[in-house]
Design an enzyme around this catalytic site. Structure first.
Site, PDB file in Angstrom:
ATOM      1  N   LYS A   1       1.983 -38.565 -28.062  1.00 28.48           N
ATOM      2  CA  LYS A   1       2.226 -38.404 -26.621  1.00 28.48           C
ATOM      3  C   LYS A   1       3.311 -37.356 -26.368  1.00 28.48           C
ATOM      4  CE  LYS A   1       1.651 -42.493 -24.529  1.00 28.48           C
ATOM      5  NZ  LYS A   1       2.180 -43.838 -24.208  1.00 28.48           N
TER       6      LYS A   1
ATOM      7  N   THR B   1       4.487 -53.174 -19.333  1.00 30.35           N
ATOM      8  CA  THR B   1       4.618 -54.631 -19.484  1.00 30.35           C
ATOM      9  C   THR B   1       3.207 -55.223 -19.442  1.00 30.35           C
ATOM     10  OG1 THR B   1       4.959 -54.774 -17.092  1.00 30.35           O
ATOM     11  CG2 THR B   1       6.927 -54.839 -18.460  1.00 30.35           C
TER      12      THR B   1
ATOM     13  N   ARG C   1       0.255 -45.051  -7.193  1.00 34.78           N
ATOM     14  CA  ARG C   1      -1.150 -45.379  -7.501  1.00 34.78           C
ATOM     15  C   ARG C   1      -1.687 -44.340  -8.470  1.00 34.78           C
ATOM     16  NH1 ARG C   1      -3.100 -44.051  -1.779  1.00 34.78           N
ATOM     17  NH2 ARG C   1      -1.436 -42.555  -2.178  1.00 34.78           N
TER      18      ARG C   1
ATOM     19  N   LYS D   1       7.887 -55.832  -5.844  1.00 32.13           N
ATOM     20  CA  LYS D   1       6.767 -55.203  -6.532  1.00 32.13           C
ATOM     21  C   LYS D   1       5.623 -56.191  -6.790  1.00 32.13           C
ATOM     22  CE  LYS D   1       4.163 -52.472  -8.748  1.00 32.13           C
ATOM     23  NZ  LYS D   1       4.378 -51.524  -9.807  1.00 32.13           N
TER      24      LYS D   1
ATOM     25  N   LEU E   1      -9.672 -53.030   2.280  1.00 34.09           N
ATOM     26  CA  LEU E   1     -10.694 -53.997   2.699  1.00 34.09           C
ATOM     27  C   LEU E   1     -12.074 -53.483   2.304  1.00 34.09           C
ATOM     28  CD1 LEU E   1      -9.741 -55.414   6.232  1.00 34.09           C
ATOM     29  CD2 LEU E   1      -9.569 -56.527   4.008  1.00 34.09           C
TER      30      LEU E   1
ATOM     31  N   GLY F   1      -9.552 -53.752 -10.703  1.00 35.05           N
ATOM     32  CA  GLY F   1      -9.279 -53.723 -12.140  1.00 35.05           C
ATOM     33  C   GLY F   1      -8.062 -52.862 -12.378  1.00 35.05           C
TER      34      GLY F   1
ATOM     35  N   CYS G   1      -2.768 -52.755 -13.602  1.00 37.18           N
ATOM     36  CA  CYS G   1      -1.689 -53.338 -12.792  1.00 37.18           C
ATOM     37  C   CYS G   1      -2.092 -54.622 -12.073  1.00 37.18           C
ATOM     38  CB  CYS G   1      -1.190 -52.317 -11.782  1.00 37.18           C
ATOM     39  SG  CYS G   1      -0.637 -50.802 -12.569  1.00 37.18           S
TER      40      CYS G   1
ATOM     41  N   ARG H   1      -8.725 -49.578 -18.380  1.00 38.33           N
ATOM     42  CA  ARG H   1      -8.160 -50.909 -18.601  1.00 38.33           C
ATOM     43  C   ARG H   1      -8.718 -51.886 -17.562  1.00 38.33           C
ATOM     44  NH1 ARG H   1      -1.910 -49.779 -18.433  1.00 38.33           N
ATOM     45  NH2 ARG H   1      -2.657 -48.146 -17.039  1.00 38.33           N
TER      46      ARG H   1
END
Ligand code: UGA
Length: 437
Positions: free
Chosen positions: A35, A85, A151, A208, A254, A261, A264, A334
């Site tokens: 990375k 996390t 986002r 959060k 909405l 998915g 987060c 993910r």
């Protein structure tokens, strides 16, 4: 200001580049050599619109560098903790290994007056624990919690122009040196009017998790309405438009479909439930179990609908899945509902081809047993049914007449309710949406 950013994943890489853009001198630190090498060469290790251009721009200015050596943090005044996390394996709680390791590695390099700024999404109580740890070895250093709300797909602009800043401070007071320093870091955004809320440490952590839980709840609410609409022969898209016109409710988030998915929302609501349980407040969050269940039910529902669309059996049916990423403008798979549905269909006997503009490499690593096709036209060729599961622009703009010349049966399931049903039906397709007649 000299800044270190520890953890150069999604959050950290974008944060480091944006802080350099704001004029700071930034070092990004990550244990992953690959990375670090990619970022040092101004290549983003994941797809995020605008990030590579920004990396190139700020690296040319000499203000941004990357390294695997945590000692490079020495001499920075502000140290951002941006590690992941993830959900613990086999449990709902968050895995705090990376946060704990990052803070422990940083501590020996802290000097009096330094500020450690936590940005990772953590279980409430973490910041207080870490503050004590830091105080033990450097009593003059401070910890501040400053959750991130970016986002994927909009990460650069969300970081440079956030809706708000939240600063969690040990005593909850604005009158703190650490607050002043972080104000300096964000001076440009603050000057342009971005609001800033100063709280105590636990409140900042909760802001959060509460925000992500609310977003997840909004999506599951509309998906629950989609279930009712299906049973009643109503249209959930129109319902969302009409309900969303009430500005107490709002139309955003909405969009009924195959559900949420990503890295987060799913793990954050589970970690929140787990933490509330530890605090003896589990009853307060039992509704999130239902939010999760509604969300997972969407995936099963799409498999059922596809079976129905294919005349009652999936055996040997050639299904083309449009979209593998958990959302458009991202290569992140993910907990992607699209990929999870593709895998379930394959397990039930369908022959599944998946296509996506950016996420195929990640998808094939996660589900090597599926067939992947880069070109949309080739993916469409000979299909018995199309499933639009990630609303990339190019899939929303598909032409029903042109597509009809490629497939072997005119069946489409619109998992994101983004197509115009009348247009597709007029072209001879059997169209199925979710929660639409
Ligand atoms: C989410 C939050 O939106 C960010 O504010 C937060 O900072 C971030 O998590 C994080 O915790 O780091 P992100 O995971 O990038 O951001 O994705 P979202 O845009 O929230 O979308 C999540 C999922 O919900 C996607 O699968 C999307 O397709 C789905 N979704 C979204 C719907 O099904 N319907 C909607 O109306 C909106």
């Amino acid at each position: 200001m000299r800044i270190s950013v520890i953890g150069c994943g999604y959050l950290g890489a974008v944060h480091a580049a944006c802080m350099a853009k704001l004029g700071h001198e930034v070092v990004g630190i990550d244990v992953d050599e690959r990375k670090v090498n990619e970022l040092s060469a101004a290549r983003a290790p994941f797809y995020e619109p605008g990030l590579e251009d920004l990396l190139r721009e700020v690296q040319e200015s000499g203000r941004l560098s990357f390294t695997t050596e945590v000692s490079a943090a020495a001499g920075s005044t502000v140290h951002f903790i941006c590690v992941g996390t993830p959900q613990k394996k086999g449990e709902n709680g968050a895995d705090m290994t990376y946060v704990d390791a990052a803070v422990s590695a940083l501590i020996p390099h802290l000097l009096p007056g330094d500020v450690v700024v936590g940005k990772s999404t953590v279980p409430v109580g973490t910041a207080t624990r870490l503050a004590a740890l830091i105080r033990e070895s450097e009593p003059e250093a401070h910890l501040l919690w400053n959750p991130e709300f970016l986002r994927e797909g909009h990460a650069v602009s969300d970081t440079l122009h956030p809706d708000r800043f939240v600063y969690g401070v040990a005593d909850g007071s604005e009158d703190h040196k650490a607050v002043e320093l972080l104000d300096d870091v964000y001076a440009a955004s603050l000057a342009s009017g971005t609001p800033r809320v100063v709280t105590d440490l636990p409140t900042s952590e909760l802001v959060k998790t509460a925000a992500n839980s609310f977003l997840a709840t909004k999506i599951s609410f509309i998906n629950a309405m989609a279930e009712v609409c299906e049973a009643a022969g109503a249209d959930v898209s129109l319902l969302a438009d009409a309900v969303g016109m009430d500005d107490r409710i709002g139309r955003k988030f909405l969009n009924a479909g195959i559900g949420f998915g990503g890295g987060c929302l799913p793990k954050d609501i589970r970690a929140f439930m787990a933490r509330a349980g530890e605090l003896g407040a589990d009853q307060a969050l039992t509704f999130l179990r239902e939010v999760d269940a509604i969300n997972m039910r969407r995936r099963t529902r799409v498999v059922e609908l596809t079976r129905d669309l294919c005349g009652g059996s999936l055996m040997g049916q050639k299904i083309t899945v449009l979209g593998a990423a958990f959302k458009p403008e991202s290569d992140d798979v993910r907990d992607s509902p699209a990929l999870s549905i593709a895998a379930q269909l394959q397990l039930q006997g369908a022959v599944v081809t998946v296509t996506d503009p950016k996420a195929l490499e990640n998808a094939s690593r996660r589900f090597p047993e599926l067939h992947y096709e880069t070109l949309t036209d080739l993916a469409l060729r000979g299909a018995d049914a199309l499933l639009l599961l990630t609303e990339w622009n190019e899939y929303c703009r598909l032409d029903p007449y042109e597509s009809a010349t490629l497939v072997s049966a005119l069946r489409i399931l619109d998992g994101r309710n983004v197509l115009d049903p009348s247009k597709w039906r007029a072209a001879g397709w059997t169209y199925r949406g979710l929660g639409r007649p």
